[in-house]
Enzyme design. Structure first.
Site, PDB file in Angstrom:
ATOM      1  N   SER A  99     -67.092  54.026  -3.886  1.00 44.13           N
ATOM      2  CA  SER A  99     -67.760  53.676  -2.626  1.00 44.13           C
ATOM      3  C   SER A  99     -67.202  54.421  -1.420  1.00 44.13           C
ATOM      4  CB  SER A  99     -67.663  52.174  -2.363  1.00 44.13           C
ATOM      5  OG  SER A  99     -66.306  51.760  -2.308  1.00 44.13           O
ATOM      6  N   ASP A 153     -65.144  47.761   7.194  1.00 44.30           N
ATOM      7  CA  ASP A 153     -65.330  46.506   6.477  1.00 44.30           C
ATOM      8  C   ASP A 153     -64.050  46.179   5.706  1.00 44.30           C
ATOM      9  OD1 ASP A 153     -65.362  48.120   4.229  1.00 44.30           O
ATOM     10  OD2 ASP A 153     -67.495  47.846   3.793  1.00 44.30           O
ATOM     11  N   HIS A 161     -63.260  49.781   3.653  1.00 44.03           N
ATOM     12  CA  HIS A 161     -63.672  51.152   3.954  1.00 44.03           C
ATOM     13  C   HIS A 161     -63.409  51.536   5.406  1.00 44.03           C
ATOM     14  CE1 HIS A 161     -66.199  49.630   0.610  1.00 44.03           C
ATOM     15  NE2 HIS A 161     -65.846  50.789   0.082  1.00 44.03           N
TER      16      HIS A 161
END
Length: 388
Positions: free
Chosen positions: A33, A323, A326
């Site tokens: 991600s 978040d 990240h």
């Protein structure tokens, strides 16, 4: 067979106009991600970032599938390459000349191991990402021919980011996880490093010749881990220990691969050092906090998903973390700047700017030699001598 002068000149024109390598080299991205730019949008999975407030600062001001408030690390590297961002491999718009830009194969939730991220169900695991890379090369050969496709792939920059999920979403996912019962932490690290080496060797076998490999950041300092496992809001010691074991072993594997394939084939990016700079002294980089996420809920804004119902900071540039795990776009830009121009403390055996300059010079020489060969071939057809 005899050629007329007109036919020979036609061959000359075709030869001289044969497509050279594009000014911006191709760029391929693999991993999780941290570098996914939207492949999971096309999958039935919970590991998605295709809803607001993700993308709030993206040029489109829309959620794009990037786990960021705006651009992510691959986007910013593309800027340095002088190129548009690569498209996700699963994006139907990846066709025609877009293939020359490269492709992003990354998928949120994946790890080195196939059982990492099983809770997300439908994600593009590493074996599948490599399979897609093979399919991509078939499509590229159909577009530009085998010889030029091989040059594009060999001359490309490759970015791969793996490892964090093998701890966060596997070994430490739940108490007494299957992997934690199977392996003590040092043994687990050795195991996943051995599996990672196979992935990197496979990339080389498939044509990758300049691969930027990022280590894990200080995993225990992510807002989620501070909230769930930290003591009094501090970094979670278990995850910090995991990163401290993983990164040096990864560096040794890259040294081993470079000893076989040539120095600088694999470039080690010290993500732990870059992130820890932020965490230990956020104000020095213009951040107000490295402890809390901009978007989330609970302690450190580190619990749950970033959604419309989450707490959302007003100034994203004041936060290291967007978040629970990240970085913000601002943090990503600083990370990439260290990869591009940082000292050996941050990237070795050479930084990305030096590598790109070396490769550009080598490509100019190779293209000049290809041009000379074409000129000699045409000269032979027309019965002339090669020009100096």
């Amino acid at each position: 067979m005899r050629f007329s002068m007109a036919a020979a000149m036609a061959v000359f024109v075709v030869a001289m106009s044969a497509p050279a390598a594009s000014a911006a080299r191709a760029f391929y991205v693999f991993g999780d991600s941290l570098v996914d730019n939207g492949n999971n949008n096309y999958l039935l999975t919970s590991a998605r970032a295709d809803m607001p407030p993700y993308g709030i600062d993206h040029p489109t001001h829309r959620a794009t599938g990037r786990f960021s408030n705006g651009l992510n690390i691959p986007d910013i590297i593309s800027e340095h390459l002088g190129s548009e961002p690569t498209l996700p491999y699963l994006d139907p718009n990846l066709r025609g000349n877009k293939l020359l830009v490269g492709a992003n194969f990354a998928s949120a939730g994946v790890g080195i191991l196939n059982d990492t991220g099983i809770q997300f169900v439908n994600i593009v695991r590493m074996s599948r990402q490599l399979q897609f890379f093979g399919e991509y090369q078939d499509r590229l050969r159909a577009l530009v021919g085998a010889a030029r496709a091989r040059r594009i792939v060999n001359g490309a920059l490759v970015l791969i980011t793996l490892g964090g999920n093998d701890f966060v979403n596997n070994y430490y996912l739940v108490p007494f996880s299957l992997r934690s019962r199977q392996f003590a932490l040092p043994d687990y690290v050795r195991y996943i490093i051995s599996e990672y080496k196979k992935i990197l060797q496979r990339l080389y076998d498939m044509g990758a010749r300049r691969v930027l490999v990022t280590g894990t950041g200080p995993l225990g300092c992510a807002p989620a881990e501070r909230a769930m496992r930290g003591r009094n809001g501090g970094c979670a010691p278990q995850l910090m220990r995991a990163a401290e074991l993983f990164n040096p072993q990864l560096s040794r594997v890259l040294d081993e691969l470079n000893a076989v394939h040539g120095g600088g084939t694999f470039i080690a990016a010290n993500s732990f050092r870059v992130h820890f700079d932020f965490i230990s002294n956020p104000a020095a980089y213009g951040f107000a906090t490295a402890r809390d996420a901009c978007c989330g809920q609970g302690p450190n804004n580190g619990l749950g998903l970033c959604t419309r119902l989450s707490n959302l900071c007003a100034d994203r540039d004041a936060y290291v973390f967007w978040d629970a795990y990240h970085p913000t776009e601002k943090a990503s830009r600083i990370i990439v700047s260290q990869f591009m121009k940082g000292s050996l403390d941050y990237v070795s055996p050479l930084n990305l700017s030096a590598a790109l300059e070396i490769d550009a010079i080598a490509e100019e020489k190779a293209e000049a030699e290809r041009r000379r060969r074409r000129e000699r071939a045409v000269a032979k057809l027309v019965g002339d001598k090669p020009h100096a």
